[in-house]
Scaffold this active site. Structure first.
Site, PDB file in Angstrom:
ATOM      1  N   TYR A 149       0.833  -1.207   0.000  1.00  0.00           N
ATOM      2  CA  TYR A 149       0.000   0.000   0.000  1.00  0.00           C
ATOM      3  C   TYR A 149       0.867   1.256   0.000  1.00  0.00           C
ATOM      4  O   TYR A 149       0.665   2.172  -0.818  1.00  0.00           O
ATOM      5  CB  TYR A 149      -0.924  -0.039   1.221  1.00  0.00           C
ATOM      6  N   ASP A 200     -10.028   9.593   6.448  1.00  0.00           N
ATOM      7  CA  ASP A 200      -8.694  10.214   6.525  1.00  0.00           C
ATOM      8  C   ASP A 200      -8.846  11.711   6.375  1.00  0.00           C
ATOM      9  O   ASP A 200      -9.096  12.189   5.275  1.00  0.00           O
ATOM     10  CB  ASP A 200      -7.814   9.640   5.403  1.00  0.00           C
TER      11      ASP A 200
END
Lengths: 122, 122
Positions: free
Chosen positions: A15, A39
């Site tokens: 990732y 986020d």
């Protein structure tokens, strides 16, 4: 469902590598179709589904990103980790993220904990 | 519902101080009646409710514990942090924990991410 810590760390490293070197669609492809992304946590917005998640990462496509894994913890099919994100060589952010994974190692949820107090101008 | 980072850090510090210096009931009193606790994440057991949570901490009552907050991240009404737990001066564990809080600052959920690879014999 449970993974060895090494397997979970490999998912997280993939990732971070993709955030640094891939397109928004490349990153979104690491998530399941119905994944969720928050986020920053508490920012008021949860992105639901791969298309929304690709849209979230498109904002980052125009800047140069470097990533470095700093601390990693595994648990079952989840991971918690701290990493450094350097933006255009000008700004460094150190979030703690928590991810859950499905049996294929795709991300089913991501939450990023950080705020302005975790941002350093370089 | 959202807290300033300083308020969340104070909740976390109070928790760490109580783990180090309080009884199992003192620690459980920081949680809501219907809170959940998973420690370690992936360990296969989620403790539900303050009574079960007090039972979880009773196992730690017979050993000397020191705690030190190492890294702290805030988000909304949640916190993610790394800390060091020293057990009887003989063992050091460095988990990443994630906590959520209610409007009164009581813990509604706790998840601790760590494994044997995060344990050091002193």
């Amino acid at each position: 469902m449970s993974f060895e810590p090494e397997a979970l760390q490999a998912f997280v490293q993939r990732y971070l590598d993709t955030v640094a070197g891939g397109s928004a669609d490349d990153i979104a492809a690491l998530y399941t179709e119905d994944a969720t992304l928050e986020d920053p946590v508490g920012g008021g917005e949860v992105h639901i589904g791969r298309q929304a998640i690709a849209g979230f990462y498109k904002g980052a496509a125009s800047v140069e990103l470097e990533t470095e894994l700093l601390t990693f913890r595994a648990g079952g099919h989840e991971a918690a980790f701290m990493f450094a994100l350097t933006v255009s060589g000008a700004m460094r952010i150190e979030p703690i993220e928590v991810m859950t994974f499905d049996a294929d190692g795709q991300i089913t949820s991501m939450k990023a904990y950080w705020g302005e107090q975790n941002v350093t101008q370089l």
